[in-house]
Design a protein around this motif. Sequence first.
Motif, PDB file in Angstrom:
ATOM      1  N   GLY A  62       0.361   3.541  -4.067  1.00  0.00           N
ATOM      2  CA  GLY A  62      -0.614   2.927  -3.881  1.00  0.00           C
ATOM      3  C   GLY A  62      -1.999   3.830  -2.929  1.00  0.00           C
ATOM      4  N   THR A  63      -1.826   5.031  -3.989  1.00  0.00           N
ATOM      5  CA  THR A  63      -2.328   6.222  -3.951  1.00  0.00           C
ATOM      6  C   THR A  63      -4.011   6.810  -5.123  1.00  0.00           C
ATOM      7  N   GLY A  64      -3.383   5.237  -6.492  1.00  0.00           N
ATOM      8  CA  GLY A  64      -4.744   5.562  -7.097  1.00  0.00           C
ATOM      9  C   GLY A  64      -4.107   5.928  -8.378  1.00  0.00           C
ATOM     10  N   LYS A  65      -2.826   6.218  -8.240  1.00  0.00           N
ATOM     11  CA  LYS A  65      -2.294   6.896  -9.569  1.00  0.00           C
ATOM     12  C   LYS A  65      -2.284   6.320 -11.285  1.00  0.00           C
ATOM     13  N   SER A 202      -0.935  -0.389   9.551  1.00  0.00           N
ATOM     14  CA  SER A 202      -0.348  -0.220   8.930  1.00  0.00           C
ATOM     15  C   SER A 202       0.294   0.178   7.791  1.00  0.00           C
ATOM     16  N   ALA A 203      -1.427   0.167   7.117  1.00  0.00           N
ATOM     17  CA  ALA A 203      -1.404   0.457   5.310  1.00  0.00           C
ATOM     18  C   ALA A 203      -0.155   1.909   4.956  1.00  0.00           C
ATOM     19  N   ASN A 204      -0.432   3.275   6.067  1.00  0.00           N
ATOM     20  CA  ASN A 204       0.071   4.140   5.763  1.00  0.00           C
ATOM     21  C   ASN A 204      -0.662   4.679   5.207  1.00  0.00           C
ATOM     22  N   GLY A 205      -1.603   4.087   4.973  1.00  0.00           N
ATOM     23  CA  GLY A 205      -2.065   5.318   2.883  1.00  0.00           C
ATOM     24  C   GLY A 205      -2.508   4.844   2.136  1.00  0.00           C
ATOM     25  N   ASP A 206      -1.354   3.429   2.624  1.00  0.00           N
ATOM     26  CA  ASP A 206      -1.297   2.768   0.642  1.00  0.00           C
ATOM     27  C   ASP A 206      -2.291   1.948   0.615  1.00  0.00           C
ATOM     28  N   ALA A 207      -2.773   1.734  -0.062  1.00  0.00           N
ATOM     29  CA  ALA A 207      -4.056   0.446  -0.766  1.00  0.00           C
ATOM     30  C   ALA A 207      -3.898  -0.417  -1.344  1.00  0.00           C
ATOM     31  N   LEU A 229      -2.761 -13.203  12.801  1.00  0.00           N
ATOM     32  CA  LEU A 229      -1.592 -13.599  11.636  1.00  0.00           C
ATOM     33  C   LEU A 229      -1.767 -13.014  10.562  1.00  0.00           C
ATOM     34  N   VAL A 230      -2.065 -11.312  10.664  1.00  0.00           N
ATOM     35  CA  VAL A 230      -1.750 -10.031  10.166  1.00  0.00           C
ATOM     36  C   VAL A 230      -0.590 -10.098  10.410  1.00  0.00           C
ATOM     37  N   GLU A 231      -0.609 -10.197  12.152  1.00  0.00           N
ATOM     38  CA  GLU A 231       1.016  -9.450  12.384  1.00  0.00           C
ATOM     39  C   GLU A 231       2.134 -10.659  12.062  1.00  0.00           C
ATOM     40  N   ARG A 232       1.667 -11.586  11.543  1.00  0.00           N
ATOM     41  CA  ARG A 232       3.210 -12.923  11.183  1.00  0.00           C
ATOM     42  C   ARG A 232       3.051 -12.164   9.488  1.00  0.00           C
ATOM     43  N   VAL A 233       1.816 -11.915   9.377  1.00  0.00           N
ATOM     44  CA  VAL A 233       1.677 -11.456   7.704  1.00  0.00           C
ATOM     45  C   VAL A 233       3.415 -10.536   7.656  1.00  0.00           C
ATOM     46  N   LEU A 234       2.519  -9.711   8.641  1.00  0.00           N
ATOM     47  CA  LEU A 234       3.607  -7.491   8.100  1.00  0.00           C
ATOM     48  C   LEU A 234       4.295  -8.097   8.667  1.00  0.00           C
ATOM     49  N   GLN A 235       5.034  -8.021   9.628  1.00  0.00           N
ATOM     50  CA  GLN A 235       6.072  -7.891  10.183  1.00  0.00           C
ATOM     51  C   GLN A 235       6.117  -7.006  10.357  1.00  0.00           C
ATOM     52  N   ARG A 236       6.092  -5.846  10.416  1.00  0.00           N
ATOM     53  CA  ARG A 236       5.691  -4.043  10.733  1.00  0.00           C
ATOM     54  C   ARG A 236       5.156  -3.322   9.391  1.00  0.00           C
ATOM     55  N   ALA A 237       5.367  -2.563   9.949  1.00  0.00           N
ATOM     56  CA  ALA A 237       4.081  -1.280   8.800  1.00  0.00           C
ATOM     57  C   ALA A 237       5.131  -0.865   7.687  1.00  0.00           C
ATOM     58  N   ALA A 238       4.124  -0.231   7.098  1.00  0.00           N
ATOM     59  CA  ALA A 238       4.711   0.344   5.881  1.00  0.00           C
ATOM     60  C   ALA A 238       4.876   1.323   5.888  1.00  0.00           C
ATOM     61  N   LEU A 239       5.977   1.645   5.309  1.00  0.00           N
ATOM     62  CA  LEU A 239       6.491   2.699   5.789  1.00  0.00           C
ATOM     63  C   LEU A 239       7.219   3.826   4.174  1.00  0.00           C
ATOM     64  N   ARG A 240       6.263   5.159   4.076  1.00  0.00           N
ATOM     65  CA  ARG A 240       6.510   6.111   3.024  1.00  0.00           C
ATOM     66  C   ARG A 240       8.179   6.130   3.345  1.00  0.00           C
ATOM     67  N   TYR A 241       9.082   6.523   2.826  1.00  0.00           N
ATOM     68  CA  TYR A 241      10.614   7.035   2.752  1.00  0.00           C
ATOM     69  C   TYR A 241      11.387   6.472   1.944  1.00  0.00           C
ATOM     70  N   ASP A 242      11.780   7.095   1.460  1.00  0.00           N
ATOM     71  CA  ASP A 242      12.896   7.570   0.054  1.00  0.00           C
ATOM     72  C   ASP A 242      13.780   8.552   0.234  1.00  0.00           C
ATOM     73  N   ARG A 243      14.992   7.647   0.014  1.00  0.00           N
ATOM     74  CA  ARG A 243      15.981   8.200   0.924  1.00  0.00           C
ATOM     75  C   ARG A 243      16.835   9.275  -0.256  1.00  0.00           C
TER      76      ARG A 243
END
Length: 439
Positions: A62-65, A202-207, A229-243
């Motif tokens: 989501g950074t525009g690559k 919630s986007a954490n830098g992800d457009a 409404l946004v809170e119901r849609v999102l449920q949780r924030a985006a998380l940048r994490y790759d195991r």
Amino acid sequence: MDLFETARAKAREGRAPLADRMRPRTLAEYVGQAHLVGEGQPLRLAIEAGVAPSMILWGPPGTGKTTLARLIAREIGARFEEVSAVTAGVADLRRVVEGARRAAAPTLLFIDEIHRFNKAQQDAVLPYVEDGTVTLIGSTTENPSFQVIPALRSRTTVYRLEPLSREEIGAILDRAMADRDHGLGRTGLALAPDAREHLVLSANGDARYALNALEAAARAARGTIDRPLVERVLQRAALRYDRMGDEHYDHASAFQKSLRGSDPDAALYWLAKMIAGGEDPRFIARRLLVTASEDVGNADPLALVVAEAAARAAETLGWPEARLPLAQAVVYVATAPKSNAVIAAIDEALADVEQRGRAYPVPPELRDTHYRDAERYGHGAGYHYSHEDPDRPQAFLPAPLRGRRYYEPRSEAERRRLERLPRGSAARRGERKGPDGEQ
């Protein structure tokens, strides 16, 4: 393109996700990455001059690559050929190359998720990048130093894309709400300020994440997109994490450095991010064990015991209960006194043995005597049983290293422990010589 194809293209665009419809059409509309495409930056100047080097665009989702690759092709007047490394093979690359050879305009080959190509597939691209048949732009969320072969890296420039700032995410949302041709401008919906703020945070830098969430909320909205409404849609924030990627190792690094730096709050925060990212509790436990030994050591030996107990408990419990013993151990290790004397000692000893040519044989008095002919060979001669006379001076290092000090206490607890050694101990006597016996 005929009238029917034009109509079909417009229909496809109407069905496309908001994030795709809102892709910038010109470089001037592109948001973020000012360090790459801002006024006066080398990449921007190259594009404005109508040329572009082969490159790897490396950054989080989501950074525009992809958008930047398409804009570069448009700005320099190149044919844009896109393949996905997830589904494409060597045959697809050959098709693009053949088309590039026949075309009058230069061809820009965009390989999405290039890190998913194996070595043979990456090798297949090399000749055509080298002879200029195509200009390559590869996009990846993984560190190219580990995922792209050296030969390909040497023929490309790696550009690092950063997560978008909150201001940039906010500007993208505002444009989507106002755009009547491609965005939500014709819907008559309003975005409440607190809902906008929640989307931005919630986007954490992800457009892409922000726009997808906005579109989902818009579908369910009646007049105003509000925060509930946004809170119901999102449920949780985006998380940048790759195991398996950079985020995995970067978070582990931040976690250990926070433990070493005696900051329990920061250590708990990085622990929470790893937990939320689905990290293996055994990996977290191993980082704890290493830190308890490397950075706490004998300043508080109980730290290793606590970390080991937490590791066993976490493996037994699994998520979500494993967070409790891990958090307990994190706080203990972070707040324990610190000493790296042990790791410094063993690494210095290993350097003597492996690098400095000081791998001396065992002195005769220290050799094994538990067999019949040992005495005849002189093994054990001159050795004094330490329990019978603990204060009698005795050397245990090879002669050239007598007096060599590897272990240097760095905490009060370690110094007190050393003072309790028998008076005959070389460490207690404080004998100090340099390598090979120099005073």
